[in-house]
Write a protein that holds these residues in place. Structure first.
Motif, PDB file in Angstrom:
ATOM      1  N   TRP A  59       0.862  -1.183   0.161  1.00 20.93           N
ATOM      2  CA  TRP A  59       0.011  -0.198  -0.065  1.00 20.93           C
ATOM      3  C   TRP A  59       0.852   1.272   0.013  1.00 20.93           C
ATOM      4  N   LEU A  60       1.959   1.258   1.010  1.00 25.94           N
ATOM      5  CA  LEU A  60       2.721   2.369   0.944  1.00 25.94           C
ATOM      6  C   LEU A  60       3.504   2.685  -0.272  1.00 25.94           C
ATOM      7  N   LYS A  61       4.030   1.763  -1.027  1.00 29.00           N
ATOM      8  CA  LYS A  61       4.923   1.612  -2.383  1.00 29.00           C
ATOM      9  C   LYS A  61       3.797   2.520  -3.380  1.00 29.00           C
ATOM     10  N   ARG A  62       2.646   2.013  -3.549  1.00 28.72           N
ATOM     11  CA  ARG A  62       1.718   2.392  -4.354  1.00 28.72           C
ATOM     12  C   ARG A  62       1.328   3.773  -4.106  1.00 28.72           C
ATOM     13  N   ARG A  63       1.109   4.187  -2.846  1.00 23.77           N
ATOM     14  CA  ARG A  63       0.839   5.588  -2.682  1.00 23.77           C
ATOM     15  C   ARG A  63       1.910   6.683  -3.111  1.00 23.77           C
ATOM     16  N   VAL A  64       3.226   5.947  -2.917  1.00 21.86           N
ATOM     17  CA  VAL A  64       4.440   7.307  -3.248  1.00 21.86           C
ATOM     18  C   VAL A  64       4.878   6.772  -4.493  1.00 21.86           C
ATOM     19  N   GLY A  65       4.343   5.640  -5.236  1.00 28.43           N
ATOM     20  CA  GLY A  65       4.610   5.693  -6.565  1.00 28.43           C
ATOM     21  C   GLY A  65       5.797   5.045  -6.754  1.00 28.43           C
ATOM     22  N   ALA A  66       6.086   3.778  -5.963  1.00 27.99           N
ATOM     23  CA  ALA A  66       7.452   3.036  -5.981  1.00 27.99           C
ATOM     24  C   ALA A  66       7.096   1.560  -6.319  1.00 27.99           C
ATOM     25  N   LYS A  67       8.007   1.134  -7.302  1.00 27.99           N
ATOM     26  CA  LYS A  67       7.915  -0.347  -7.512  1.00 27.99           C
ATOM     27  C   LYS A  67       8.199  -1.357  -6.178  1.00 27.99           C
ATOM     28  N   ASP A  68       9.282  -0.826  -5.763  1.00 29.41           N
ATOM     29  CA  ASP A  68      10.254  -1.499  -4.725  1.00 29.41           C
ATOM     30  C   ASP A  68      10.616  -0.686  -3.797  1.00 29.41           C
ATOM     31  N   SER A  69      11.062  -1.199  -2.534  1.00 31.56           N
ATOM     32  CA  SER A  69      11.723  -0.144  -1.290  1.00 31.56           C
ATOM     33  C   SER A  69      12.924   0.243  -1.690  1.00 31.56           C
ATOM     34  N   SER A  70      13.783  -0.555  -2.538  1.00 31.02           N
ATOM     35  CA  SER A  70      15.123  -0.161  -3.103  1.00 31.02           C
ATOM     36  C   SER A  70      15.421  -1.174  -3.766  1.00 31.02           C
ATOM     37  N   THR A  71      16.745  -1.230  -4.310  1.00 33.62           N
ATOM     38  CA  THR A  71      17.098  -2.407  -5.250  1.00 33.62           C
ATOM     39  C   THR A  71      18.374  -3.052  -4.684  1.00 33.62           C
ATOM     40  N   LEU A  72      18.265  -3.265  -3.470  1.00 32.73           N
ATOM     41  CA  LEU A  72      19.642  -3.733  -2.740  1.00 32.73           C
ATOM     42  C   LEU A  72      19.689  -5.343  -2.786  1.00 32.73           C
ATOM     43  N   ILE A  73      18.652  -6.017  -3.035  1.00 30.24           N
ATOM     44  CA  ILE A  73      18.446  -7.607  -3.083  1.00 30.24           C
ATOM     45  C   ILE A  73      18.017  -8.006  -4.510  1.00 30.24           C
ATOM     46  N   PRO A  74      18.761  -8.521  -5.284  1.00 26.84           N
ATOM     47  CA  PRO A  74      18.522  -9.207  -6.812  1.00 26.84           C
ATOM     48  C   PRO A  74      17.138  -9.940  -6.469  1.00 26.84           C
ATOM     49  N   GLY A  75      16.043  -9.599  -7.261  1.00 22.62           N
ATOM     50  CA  GLY A  75      14.850 -10.312  -7.356  1.00 22.62           C
ATOM     51  C   GLY A  75      14.053 -10.192  -6.309  1.00 22.62           C
ATOM     52  N   HIS A  76      14.263  -9.370  -5.261  1.00 21.14           N
ATOM     53  CA  HIS A  76      13.595  -9.213  -4.188  1.00 21.14           C
ATOM     54  C   HIS A  76      13.095  -7.752  -3.900  1.00 21.14           C
ATOM     55  N   GLY A  77      14.036  -6.982  -4.533  1.00 13.39           N
ATOM     56  CA  GLY A  77      13.597  -5.631  -4.350  1.00 13.39           C
ATOM     57  C   GLY A  77      14.663  -4.918  -3.184  1.00 13.39           C
ATOM     58  N   GLY A  78      13.835  -4.302  -1.927  1.00 14.61           N
ATOM     59  CA  GLY A  78      14.503  -3.813  -1.004  1.00 14.61           C
ATOM     60  C   GLY A  78      14.487  -4.667   0.017  1.00 14.61           C
ATOM     61  N   VAL A  79      15.285  -4.607   1.331  1.00 12.58           N
ATOM     62  CA  VAL A  79      15.126  -5.230   2.402  1.00 12.58           C
ATOM     63  C   VAL A  79      13.810  -5.233   2.955  1.00 12.58           C
ATOM     64  N   LEU A  80      13.154  -4.180   2.980  1.00 19.09           N
ATOM     65  CA  LEU A  80      11.837  -3.956   3.525  1.00 19.09           C
ATOM     66  C   LEU A  80      10.828  -4.967   2.567  1.00 19.09           C
ATOM     67  N   ASP A  81      11.168  -4.973   1.211  1.00 20.08           N
ATOM     68  CA  ASP A  81      10.084  -6.068   0.520  1.00 20.08           C
ATOM     69  C   ASP A  81      10.565  -7.243   0.911  1.00 20.08           C
ATOM     70  N   ARG A  82      11.604  -7.604   1.413  1.00 24.26           N
ATOM     71  CA  ARG A  82      11.782  -9.057   1.834  1.00 24.26           C
ATOM     72  C   ARG A  82      11.629  -9.372   3.024  1.00 24.26           C
ATOM     73  N   PHE A  83      11.597  -8.349   4.171  1.00 15.44           N
ATOM     74  CA  PHE A  83      11.156  -8.675   5.542  1.00 15.44           C
ATOM     75  C   PHE A  83      10.078  -8.094   5.935  1.00 15.44           C
ATOM     76  N   ASP A  84       9.127  -7.435   5.164  1.00 18.89           N
ATOM     77  CA  ASP A  84       8.069  -6.753   5.746  1.00 18.89           C
ATOM     78  C   ASP A  84       7.060  -7.765   6.322  1.00 18.89           C
ATOM     79  N   ALA A  85       6.836  -9.047   5.624  1.00 25.95           N
ATOM     80  CA  ALA A  85       6.205  -9.974   6.355  1.00 25.95           C
ATOM     81  C   ALA A  85       6.600 -10.537   7.861  1.00 25.95           C
ATOM     82  N   LEU A  86       8.026 -10.757   7.843  1.00 23.66           N
ATOM     83  CA  LEU A  86       8.659 -10.844   9.392  1.00 23.66           C
ATOM     84  C   LEU A  86       8.551  -9.784  10.199  1.00 23.66           C
ATOM     85  N   VAL A  87       8.400  -8.283   9.765  1.00 23.81           N
ATOM     86  CA  VAL A  87       7.943  -7.327  10.650  1.00 23.81           C
ATOM     87  C   VAL A  87       6.816  -7.456  11.042  1.00 23.81           C
ATOM     88  N   GLY A  88       5.522  -7.835  10.325  1.00 24.36           N
ATOM     89  CA  GLY A  88       4.314  -7.951  10.645  1.00 24.36           C
ATOM     90  C   GLY A  88       4.050  -9.126  11.656  1.00 24.36           C
TER      91      GLY A  88
END
Length: 260
Positions: A213-242
């Motif tokens: 939801w946040l990425k859609r609201r700010v117009g971003a595809k990924d939180s960053s490009t740090l992790i190949p195939g996953h986007g950013g660290v938040l993209d990979r660990f958002d579920a673990l955070v929840g």
């Protein structure tokens, strides 16, 4: 390889590296594990800052560094309560106007609570409890990925996360319940894990939904490009955070039915 599975190879390769590093750090525990958790937390805070105010990279680094100091201070000096240091990070997000300011500040709290919780879970509840939580998140994600791509069907929440399906979501719950059963049968917890695990998986899925939801609201595809195939660290660990936030809330009321 079809377009539906085009991201599978980089996802698997990146996941293998992350699992290897994570396994070593989990086994070592203590300050080594705290360093890993602090690094992940700081990077996620950095990504939040970049998403909400991309034209000020220096400020993003400053907020991330400040979050890292707050987490280390809380864990390294128990007399310094999280109730004192953690609110300083969302206040930093609220101090200067940015996109989706309130939401980003709230998510930063969840990231900090999760970072604190992951260290406490490993340090106090033990490695088995930590592996159960991590396993629930991984299994529900993997089951959801393959079931969603294979079975398809109605979307779970198309306005926010158009790729997620009900088939994948339910498969994630089933996978989590089976994992809970495995831990219980192995003697590492009670059969309450069978009921608890799908709820933790659902919390993880909601963590993923919130980030989408946040990425859609700010117009971003990924939180960053740090992790190949996953986007950013938040993209990979958002579920673990929840998932970790829910576990932290639950442990305020009863002991987790797992240990060892």
């Amino acid at each position: 390889m079809s377009a539906d599975w085009a991201d599978l190879k980089p996802r698997v390769a990146s996941a293998a590296v992350m699992l290897a590093v994570g396994a070593i750090e989990i086994w070592l525990g203590g300050w080594w594990f705290l360093i890993l958790i602090t690094l992940l937390t700081a990077v996620m805070i950095w990504e939040l800052a970049r998403l909400s105010k991309p034209n000020e990279p220096g400020m993003a680094l400053a907020i991330a560094g400040f979050a890292a100091l707050c987490l280390i201070a809380d864990e390294g000096w128990p007399s310094l309560s999280a109730w004192i240091v953690f609110p300083l990070v969302p206040l930093a997000f609220l101090a200067i106007p940015r996109r989706q300011q309130t939401a980003v500040a709230a998510i930063s709290v969840a990231v900090l609570v999760a970072g604190h919780g992951l260290f406490v879970l490993r340090d106090e509840a033990g490695t088995v409890a930590f592996l159960w939580l991590l396993g629930v998140v991984i299994v529900s994600d993997v089951m959801g990925y393959f079931a969603g791509r294979t079975l398809g069907g109605p979307k779970f929440w198309p306005a926010i996360s158009p790729k997620k399906t009900w088939s994948g979501t339910i498969a994630g719950w089933v996978g989590a319940a089976v994992l809970g059963l495995c831990f219980a049968v192995a003697g590492y917890g009670s059969f309450w894990l069978i009921l608890l695990s799908p709820f933790v998986a659902f919390a993880g899925q909601m963590g993923d939904i919130v980030e989408s939801w946040l990425k859609r609201r700010v117009g971003a595809k990924d939180s960053s490009t740090l992790i190949p195939g996953h986007g950013g660290v938040l993209d990979r660990f958002d579920a673990l955070v929840g998932a970790m936030v829910l576990v932290m809330v639950l442990t305020r009321f009863f002991d987790l039915p797992i240990g060892g």
